[in-house]
Design an enzyme around this catalytic site. Structure first.
Site: not given
Ligand code: GDP
Ligand code: IMO
Ligand code: MG
Length: 451
Positions: A40-41, A13, A223, A16
């Site tokens: 979840g991206h 999170d 991840q 990416k």
């Molecule tokens: P990922 O799993 O690495 O793709 O990240 P997620 O999408 O799960 O979580 C990142 C969250 O931060 C998302 O809701 C993005 O829209 C948001 N985001 C990414 N970069 C920035 C930033 O520079 N500032 C803010 N406020 N939000 C951001």
């Molecule tokens: P993105 O790509 C954050 C965490 C779960 C748990 C551990 C193992 O959005 O960054 P799993 O279901 O993979 O066997 O769970 O990994 N986890 C994540 N945490 N972002 C993710 O993906 C994750 N995918 C798995 O919460 O701690």
């Molecule tokens: Mg994510």
């Protein structure tokens, strides 16, 4: 730079999805190489929010080939609903390609994931319950179902005839939950096959042909390094290798075909699920970051745990991924704090520790040693150059860069594509000084007298 790997440097999170989308404009393909729909991206385009679990983040550009590589575990139901969601929003999805050799997350994997988590009770990992671990376990055990198996009903039936009795016995006898019916599973899986057949391909061949033509490809990690099966704090990890090396095994390329490794991190730390988190904040500062940063899981909706930026695992992540440059996201969320803290090292049982122990027991005893930096109050969403940022924000970025040993080339100040500052040009390969930096911090020269 024909092949760039985008890798999370923390616990996932890190942003990416935004990073991939922001850099994807000029590439030909975006390849997912591991993980499954535990990811979840999130990508924001104006008012539109796209939450992607399996389809690579490049899909929003019509010219990009979105590829799901052999190292991914695919829940076909999720993939189909994601393709439908994108199509209903005007995104052309016929070009999405999925490796024939990617493993399928079957319904019994999901049931086993949930049952095992319940069995572990207080020791549960806090998985996303998407069946990720059981699907990878079957892959290693050589009893997995691959995407190409969905195309051959009779062969699939005989495979399931061998596998299913054991899965059902485990579910029913060990965990006291319901099993699955062979006929129903075959019907479901072959229907998935019919629907997904046009998307199946030898993705290694596709990737190699594109690289041979000199086309630029992004490999999008899911991840993050600290959730890596080998390098994270086992057992509180995921079941694949998110590190950059995973792009080779799961994406179909060799190590020397990787030209650039772009590490993604955010200006503070978050973690979903259980496991040690030395810099965790359980106070109102943490609450504020969760609220401003909207730190709720994209996949499960769980509230993320939050903490100060930790330079100890960062050094480790830069080293094991051979990071050549960094994108630092979400620095805007730190606006308004009196001071911001960075963890420089740990104290464990009275000793100073600079090197990430990657051992859950040691990490659980680690006390952070912090350095305090002055905060800034101004909102920074509209800054488009480093000169626009408040001085203290610039000093913070400089400090994180110094500690990481790799150049921070991009700084993100908001979720949208354009809310990105290009701080410095991306170097072609990781500078040698980065390796030296880690060596200097963690390995003082050996005592020649051997004392
Ligand atoms: P990922 O799993 O690495 O793709 O990240 P997620 O999408 O799960 O979580 C990142 C969250 O931060 C998302 O809701 C993005 O829209 C948001 N985001 C990414 N970069 C920035 C930033 O520079 N500032 C803010 N406020 N939000 C951001
Ligand atoms: P993105 O790509 C954050 C965490 C779960 C748990 C551990 C193992 O959005 O960054 P799993 O279901 O993979 O066997 O769970 O990994 N986890 C994540 N945490 N972002 C993710 O993906 C994750 N995918 C798995 O919460 O701690
Ligand atoms: Mg994510």
């Amino acid at each position: 730079m024909p092949a760039t790997v985008i890798v999370g440097l923390q616990w996932g999170d890190e942003g990416k999805g935004k990073t991939t989308d922001a850099l994807a404009e000029h590439v030909k393909a975006v390849v997912r190489y591991q993980g499954g729909d535990n990811a979840g991206h999130t990508i924001m385009l104006g008012e539109e929010v796209f939450k992607l679990h399996l389809v690579p983040s490049g899909v929003l550009y019509p010219h990009i080939a979105p590829i799901i590589g052999n190292g991914v575990v695919v829940n076909p139901a999720t993939l189909i609903s994601e393709l439908d969601m994108l199509a209903s929003r005007g995104i052309e999805v016929d070009r999405v390609r999925v490796s024939k050799h990617a493993h399928v997350i079957m319904p019994y994997h999901i049931a086993l994931d949930g049952a095992m988590e319940a069995r572990l009770a207080k020791a549960a990992v806090g998985t996303t319950r998407r069946g990720i671990g059981p699907a990878y376990a079957d892959r290693a055990w050589r009893i997995g179902i691959r995407m190409e198996d969905l195309l051959d009903g009779p062969a699939l039936r005989s495979k399931l005839q061998r596998i299913l009795p054991e899965k059902n016995a485990t579910l029913q006898r060990q965990h006291n939950v319901g099993g699955f019916d062979l006929d129903e599973l075959v019907q479901l899986a072959t229907a998935w096959g019919v629907r997904l057949k046009p998307h199946l391909a030898d993705t290694t061949q596709l990737v190699q042909e594109m690289l041979a033509r000199g086309e630029h490809l992004l490999f999008e990690g899911a991840q993050g390094t600290l959730l890596d099966l080998d390098h994270g704090s086992y057992p509180f990890v995921t079941s694949s290798n998110p590190i950059a090396g995973g792009a080779c095994t799961g994406g179909g390329i060799g190590p020397l075909q990787v030209d650039e490794v772009l590490g993604v991190m955010k200006a503070y730390a978050t973690r979903v699920g259980a496991g040690p988190f030395p810099t965790e904040l359980e106070d109102e500062i943490g609450e504020g970051i969760i609220d401003r940063g909207r730190e709720f899981g994209t996949t499960t909706g769980r509230r993320r745990r939050v903490g100060w930026f930790d330079a100890v695992p960062l050094r480790y992540a830069v080293a094991v991924n051979s990071v050549s440059s960094i994108m630092l996201n979400k620095i805007d969320i730190l606006s308004g704090l009196d001071e911001v803290l960075i963890c420089m090292a740990y104290e464990v049982d009275g000793e100073r520790v600079d090197w990430w122990p990657s051992d859950a027991d040691i990490l659980a005893r680690a006390k952070p040693i912090y350095e305090h930096f002055p905060g800034w109050t101004e909102p920074i969403h509209d800054c488009r150059s480093m000169a626009d940022l408040p001085e203290n924000a610039r000093l913070y970025v400089d400090a994180v860069e110094r500690l990481s040993g790799a150049p921070i080339c991009f700084v993100s100040v908001g979720p949208e594509r354009h809310q990105t500052i290009e701080r410095k040009p991306r170097p072609f390969r990781r500078p040698l000084s980065a390796a030296n930096h880690v060596a200097a911090v963690v390995a003082p020269a050996a005592d020649p007298a051997g004392k």
